[in-house]
Design a protein around this motif. Structure first.
Motif, PDB file in Angstrom:
ATOM      1  N   SER A  89       1.499  55.818 -42.812  1.00 53.60           N
ATOM      2  CA  SER A  89       0.172  56.195 -43.320  1.00 53.60           C
ATOM      3  C   SER A  89      -0.396  55.166 -44.294  1.00 53.60           C
ATOM      4  N   SER A  90       0.435  54.618 -45.164  1.00 53.48           N
ATOM      5  CA  SER A  90      -0.074  53.633 -46.125  1.00 53.48           C
ATOM      6  C   SER A  90      -0.554  52.380 -45.408  1.00 53.48           C
ATOM      7  N   GLN A  91       0.171  51.971 -44.363  1.00 56.25           N
ATOM      8  CA  GLN A  91      -0.231  50.791 -43.584  1.00 56.25           C
ATOM      9  C   GLN A  91      -1.533  51.055 -42.832  1.00 56.25           C
ATOM     10  N   ILE A  92      -1.655  52.246 -42.227  1.00 56.02           N
ATOM     11  CA  ILE A  92      -2.877  52.585 -41.477  1.00 56.02           C
ATOM     12  C   ILE A  92      -4.067  52.712 -42.419  1.00 56.02           C
ATOM     13  N   THR A  93      -3.834  53.287 -43.581  1.00 52.28           N
ATOM     14  CA  THR A  93      -4.915  53.415 -44.564  1.00 52.28           C
ATOM     15  C   THR A  93      -5.430  52.043 -44.982  1.00 52.28           C
ATOM     16  N   LYS A  94      -4.531  51.142 -45.290  1.00 51.70           N
ATOM     17  CA  LYS A  94      -4.924  49.794 -45.696  1.00 51.70           C
ATOM     18  C   LYS A  94      -5.637  49.067 -44.567  1.00 51.70           C
ATOM     19  N   GLN A  95      -5.286  49.391 -43.319  1.00 52.30           N
ATOM     20  CA  GLN A  95      -5.871  48.707 -42.171  1.00 52.30           C
ATOM     21  C   GLN A  95      -7.323  49.108 -41.943  1.00 52.30           C
ATOM     22  N   TYR A  96      -7.657  50.384 -42.186  1.00 53.84           N
ATOM     23  CA  TYR A  96      -8.996  50.868 -41.817  1.00 53.84           C
ATOM     24  C   TYR A  96      -9.890  51.191 -43.005  1.00 53.84           C
ATOM     25  N   ALA A  97      -9.320  51.490 -44.178  1.00 49.98           N
ATOM     26  CA  ALA A  97     -10.147  51.845 -45.334  1.00 49.98           C
ATOM     27  C   ALA A  97     -10.768  50.601 -45.953  1.00 49.98           C
ATOM     28  N   ASN A  98     -11.883  50.768 -46.649  1.00 50.97           N
ATOM     29  CA  ASN A  98     -12.536  49.671 -47.352  1.00 50.97           C
ATOM     30  C   ASN A  98     -11.763  49.320 -48.616  1.00 50.97           C
ATOM     31  N   GLU A  99     -12.191  48.237 -49.267  1.00 48.47           N
ATOM     32  CA  GLU A  99     -11.492  47.796 -50.475  1.00 48.47           C
ATOM     33  C   GLU A  99     -11.551  48.840 -51.584  1.00 48.47           C
ATOM     34  N   ASP A 100     -12.635  49.614 -51.638  1.00 51.62           N
ATOM     35  CA  ASP A 100     -12.754  50.658 -52.672  1.00 51.62           C
ATOM     36  C   ASP A 100     -12.118  51.973 -52.227  1.00 51.62           C
ATOM     37  N   MET A 101     -11.277  51.906 -51.182  1.00 46.43           N
ATOM     38  CA  MET A 101     -10.544  53.056 -50.643  1.00 46.43           C
ATOM     39  C   MET A 101     -11.479  54.150 -50.127  1.00 46.43           C
ATOM     40  N   SER A 102     -12.621  53.734 -49.599  1.00 46.35           N
ATOM     41  CA  SER A 102     -13.535  54.678 -48.960  1.00 46.35           C
ATOM     42  C   SER A 102     -13.498  54.462 -47.456  1.00 46.35           C
ATOM     43  N   LEU A 103     -13.810  55.514 -46.702  1.00 38.87           N
ATOM     44  CA  LEU A 103     -13.765  55.425 -45.253  1.00 38.87           C
ATOM     45  C   LEU A 103     -14.793  56.371 -44.652  1.00 38.87           C
ATOM     46  N   LYS A 104     -15.715  55.794 -43.881  1.00 46.50           N
ATOM     47  CA  LYS A 104     -16.710  56.603 -43.173  1.00 46.50           C
ATOM     48  C   LYS A 104     -16.133  57.032 -41.834  1.00 46.50           C
ATOM     49  N   VAL A 105     -16.179  58.338 -41.562  1.00 41.91           N
ATOM     50  CA  VAL A 105     -15.563  58.859 -40.346  1.00 41.91           C
ATOM     51  C   VAL A 105     -16.492  59.854 -39.659  1.00 41.91           C
ATOM     52  N   ILE A 106     -16.151  60.097 -38.393  1.00 45.20           N
ATOM     53  CA  ILE A 106     -16.770  61.188 -37.635  1.00 45.20           C
ATOM     54  C   ILE A 106     -15.704  62.267 -37.496  1.00 45.20           C
ATOM     55  N   THR A 107     -15.989  63.446 -38.007  1.00 44.88           N
ATOM     56  CA  THR A 107     -14.998  64.514 -37.965  1.00 44.88           C
ATOM     57  C   THR A 107     -15.159  65.340 -36.692  1.00 44.88           C
ATOM     58  N   VAL A 108     -14.073  65.974 -36.306  1.00 52.15           N
ATOM     59  CA  VAL A 108     -14.063  66.832 -35.124  1.00 52.15           C
ATOM     60  C   VAL A 108     -14.092  68.289 -35.589  1.00 52.15           C
ATOM     61  N   SER A 109     -15.020  69.014 -35.058  1.00 53.48           N
ATOM     62  CA  SER A 109     -15.173  70.414 -35.481  1.00 53.48           C
ATOM     63  C   SER A 109     -13.969  71.244 -35.050  1.00 53.48           C
ATOM     64  N   GLY A 110     -13.776  72.387 -35.739  1.00 53.00           N
ATOM     65  CA  GLY A 110     -12.676  73.275 -35.383  1.00 53.00           C
ATOM     66  C   GLY A 110     -12.819  73.835 -33.979  1.00 53.00           C
ATOM     67  N   LYS A 111     -14.045  73.995 -33.518  1.00 52.50           N
ATOM     68  CA  LYS A 111     -14.279  74.526 -32.171  1.00 52.50           C
ATOM     69  C   LYS A 111     -13.769  73.560 -31.103  1.00 52.50           C
ATOM     70  N   VAL A 112     -14.034  72.262 -31.311  1.00 54.59           N
ATOM     71  CA  VAL A 112     -13.570  71.253 -30.353  1.00 54.59           C
ATOM     72  C   VAL A 112     -12.051  71.139 -30.395  1.00 54.59           C
ATOM     73  N   GLU A 113     -11.479  71.187 -31.588  1.00 54.39           N
ATOM     74  CA  GLU A 113     -10.022  71.099 -31.705  1.00 54.39           C
ATOM     75  C   GLU A 113      -9.348  72.297 -31.037  1.00 54.39           C
ATOM     76  N   LYS A 114      -9.947  73.468 -31.206  1.00 54.98           N
ATOM     77  CA  LYS A 114      -9.391  74.670 -30.570  1.00 54.98           C
ATOM     78  C   LYS A 114      -9.479  74.563 -29.049  1.00 54.98           C
ATOM     79  N   LEU A 115     -10.617  74.022 -28.573  1.00 47.65           N
ATOM     80  CA  LEU A 115     -10.802  73.849 -27.131  1.00 47.65           C
ATOM     81  C   LEU A 115      -9.746  72.902 -26.549  1.00 47.65           C
ATOM     82  N   ILE A 116      -9.486  71.817 -27.274  1.00 48.03           N
ATOM     83  CA  ILE A 116      -8.472  70.851 -26.804  1.00 48.03           C
ATOM     84  C   ILE A 116      -7.087  71.473 -26.850  1.00 48.03           C
ATOM     85  N   ALA A 117      -6.772  72.168 -27.944  1.00 48.11           N
ATOM     86  CA  ALA A 117      -5.436  72.764 -28.089  1.00 48.11           C
ATOM     87  C   ALA A 117      -5.162  73.803 -27.010  1.00 48.11           C
ATOM     88  N   GLU A 118      -6.185  74.562 -26.599  1.00 51.03           N
ATOM     89  CA  GLU A 118      -5.995  75.602 -25.582  1.00 51.03           C
ATOM     90  C   GLU A 118      -5.806  75.026 -24.189  1.00 51.03           C
TER      91      GLU A 118
END
Length: 677
Positions: free
Chosen positions: A563-592
């Motif tokens: 996790s520390s390596q992946i964080t350093k790879q994708y996060a900005n220097e100020d430890m911020s990261l812009k992401v697109i989140t997946v809604s609980g409905k989509v996650e439930k659909l995939i899990a089912e």
């Protein structure tokens, strides 16, 4: 222990005994003859070697023979001064050389010493010093030459290793010879001192203790001293000459005798000139018959050598046909055609200056740097890149193959520069429109005259070698998981085992085989995750492989451990990261819709839902692209790998992370949500 090993050990012990215990005259004569035989063998071996490393033991042998010769000197000196006798060999040499005149014998001995010390030994010492210095200075260049041949595919890894070892051995050999030449020099000096001691103290002992007259003492001890000096200096002269031969020879295809005769007689016309000169000397008071005989021998020799060189060599056609036929029928000949280079880089004839060092090309050096860079970034050793020109390609074209399949291609203009800018709406810079091959950005090929103007206008300007090396780097990065096979995985395991043997024993061969570990590592490389931190990866595998042998699931556990390596790879220097989140409905659909089988789990989602999820993610990714941000999708660990599998076919550039793969101090900013109706 072998008999040969025992013989050397016993010889060293015998030398030590000779320094202490008096030996009878017959035994001294035996050892003196052995000394002469050893000197003769050494010089014959040195004349028949084709390169110095074939006689790599020579420096050590010089030390042992010098010690043996000095021990003989001590023994003979003891016998001469105590008994006025040093064996039949010494007495015979002294009587033969002196010939009834002690002064003449002493002069002959002094001349031999001068020849050995001032001419041969001093010259060999100087050549050894220069050869040692030049050999050390040339090591970096020779090592770079091996690396260049290796990257060009001209030699294999095994051949490169052998050549590197040979370079190191040559440097060690010349360094040892530089030191060994000091033994030869010291031996010559010791010989002179020992002779003076024998003469001076021999006269004193003969006249004072033995009651001999001066004439009797000088005849007796001068004869023995000169004989002792001769039997000592002759082997020393042979060893010194052998030293000079070894250090002055470069590697050749034949021994010294064949090379001397071949090269000395390679111009037969010069023998006619030598014959004429000798014949003219016969017209002077010099012996006319003798000079005429020598001139005739030279003339006839020149004629026969010239005639032989003009005769065409008729090859044995039948033998060649049989050899070629047997080679074609050989199974090894066919099997060799099956070999395939892991990475091949081919280019048209117009791009040859890229790889030709004589024309300023540095592609080979760049590929060496690429392999080092990727070893640091990805943690794997990239195979050798086979570089070759291909006349079937367009003159300015190139292509990259991985395991026989073409994965990338492009064209270069060597006399231009590639200029890239985010916006090409203005046409102020003249050039040929194209696309940057590595990232597909719009670009232009511009002349050198427009280079400064383009840089001032905000363009990024790069030369053709940089363009192609960047393209090669990016393609190899994307194909790293293909290049990592079981054999390469075994090499990585062996590397970790050197420092963490217990850890490796806990992981493989039970419960995970090499193939299972290879699948986990390839899964990480497929998503651009470096596997350089192998100890952490194997610690995770050791912890979770006892619960499951599903390589996909083990890969997810490893990602969370990194996790520390992946964080350093994708996060900005100020430890911020812009992401697109997946809604609980989509996650439930995939899990089912996860199907569990004996061969692993997979996502079985209806086409409509798949299309809707992909369409939503694509829309959100375009918004981030306008902000020049990478598209990072954040979801729960349970569905991450299934969501990535869904996107690989349609949106492979989208990065999919789980919450457990980010450090707690990361400031996550959601700029979009993936949802379905």
């Amino acid at each position: 222990m072998k008999a040969r090993d025992l013989s050397v050990l016993l010889a060293v012990i015998l030398v030590i005994i000779m320094l202490v215990i008096p030996l009878p005259g017959w035994l001294l004569s035996f050892f003196i003859l052995i000394n002469i035989i050893l000197g003769l063998i050494v010089i014959l071996v040195s004349m028949n070697t084709t390169e110095p490393l074939q006689f790599s033991v020579f420096p050590t042998l010089i030390l042992l023979l010098t010690l043996f010769r000095l021990a003989l000197n001590v023994s003979t000196t003891r016998s001469i001064l105590s008994e006025a006798d040093a064996g039949g060999v010494v007495d015979t040499f002294g009587t033969f050389v002196i010939g009834g005149n002690p002064l003449v014998g002493f002069v002959v001995f002094i001349i031999l010493v001068i020849i050995n010390f001032l001419v041969i030994t001093k010259g060999s010492e100087r050549v050894s010093e220069v050869a040692a210095r030049f050999s050390l200075d040339a090591m970096p260049g020779k090592q770079m030459s091996v690396d260049a041949d290796l990257n060009a595919g001209l030699i294999s890894e095994k051949q490169a290793k052998e050549r590197r070892e040979k370079i190191e051995r040559e440097a060690d050999f010349h360094g040892s010879m530089d030191g060994a030449s000091k033994f030869v020099k010291g031996d010559a000096i010791a010989g002179i001192i020992i002779v003076l001691i024998n003469i001076i103290f021999g006269l004193i002992i003969g006249m004072v203790q033995m009651g001999l007259s001066f004439e009797e003492a000088i005849n007796t001890f001068m004869r023995l001293t000169v004989g002792d000096g001769l039997v000592s200096q002759i082997p020393a002269l042979l060893i010194s000459t052998a030293t000079g031969i070894v250090v002055t020879r470069s590697a050749g295809s034949g021994n010294l005798s064949s090379e001397v005769t071949d090269q000395l007689l390679q111009f037969p016309k010069l023998l006619y000139i030598a014959a004429g000169t000798i014949f003219l000397l016969g017209l002077t008071p010099i012996n006319f018959i003798l000079t005429t005989l020598l001139a005739s021998i030279l003339g006839f020799s020149a004629y026969f050598i010239q005639r032989k060189s003009q005769e065409p060599e008729i090859p044995d056609i039948e033998e060649e046909d049989q050899t070629e036929s047997s080679a074609m029928k050989s199974s090894e000949n066919v099997v060799g055609l099956l070999n395939m280079d892991p990475i091949e880089f081919e280019f048209g004839y117009a791009l040859i200056p890229l790889a030709d060092a004589s024309q300023g090309g540095d592609l080979l050096d760049r590929i060496i740097m690429i392999r080092r860079q990727l070893a640091i970034e990805l943690g794997i050793v990239i195979p050798v890149v086979r570089i070759r020109d291909n006349i079937q390609l367009n003159p300015n074209a190139y292509r990259l193959k991985i395991k026989g399949n073409e994965v990338a291609s492009g064209e270069l203009m060597l006399d231009h520069y590639l200029a890239m800018a985010p916006d090409f709406s203005d046409d102020e810079i003249e050039g040929i429109d194209t696309k940057e091959p590595a990232f597909g950005l719009p670009a232009k090929w511009i002349n050198e005259e427009n280079k400064d103007e383009a840089e001032l206008s905000g363009y990024t300007v790069v030369d053709p070698p940089s363009v192609v090396s960047t393209h090669i780097t990016e393609i190899i990065k994307k194909s790293a998981h293909i290049l990592l096979g079981r054999q390469e995985t075994k090499q990585l395991i062996d590397h970790v085992k050197e420092s963490y043997p217990i850890l490796i024993e806990e992981v493989t061969p039970e419960p995970l085989a090499i193939g299972d570990i290879q699948k986990v590592l390839a899964k990480l490389l497929r998503e651009s995750i470096s596997i350089r931190n192998l100890p952490v990866i194997f610690e995770t595998l050791a912890d979770f492989s006892k619960m499951t042998n599903d390589t996909e699931l083990l890969g997810e556990y490893v990602r969370q451990a990194l996790s520390s390596q992946i964080t350093k790879q994708y996060a900005n220097e100020d430890m911020s990261l812009k992401v697109i989140t997946v809604s609980g409905k989509v996650e439930k659909l995939i899990a089912e819709n996860i199907q569990q089988t004996e061969h692993g789990n997979y996502l079985s989602l209806d086409p409509e839902s798949q299309q809707e999820i992909i369409k939503t993610i694509h829309a959100e990714a375009e918004k981030l692209a306008l902000q020049e941000e990478s598209t990072v999708l954040l979801c729960s660990p349970a569905v991450r790998m299934y969501l990535k599998q869904l996107l690989d076919r349609f949106l492979p550039q989208v990065i999919v992370l789980s919450y457990n793969e980010l450090e707690p101090n990361v400031q996550v900013q959601s700029v979009g949500v993936v949802n379905v109706a």
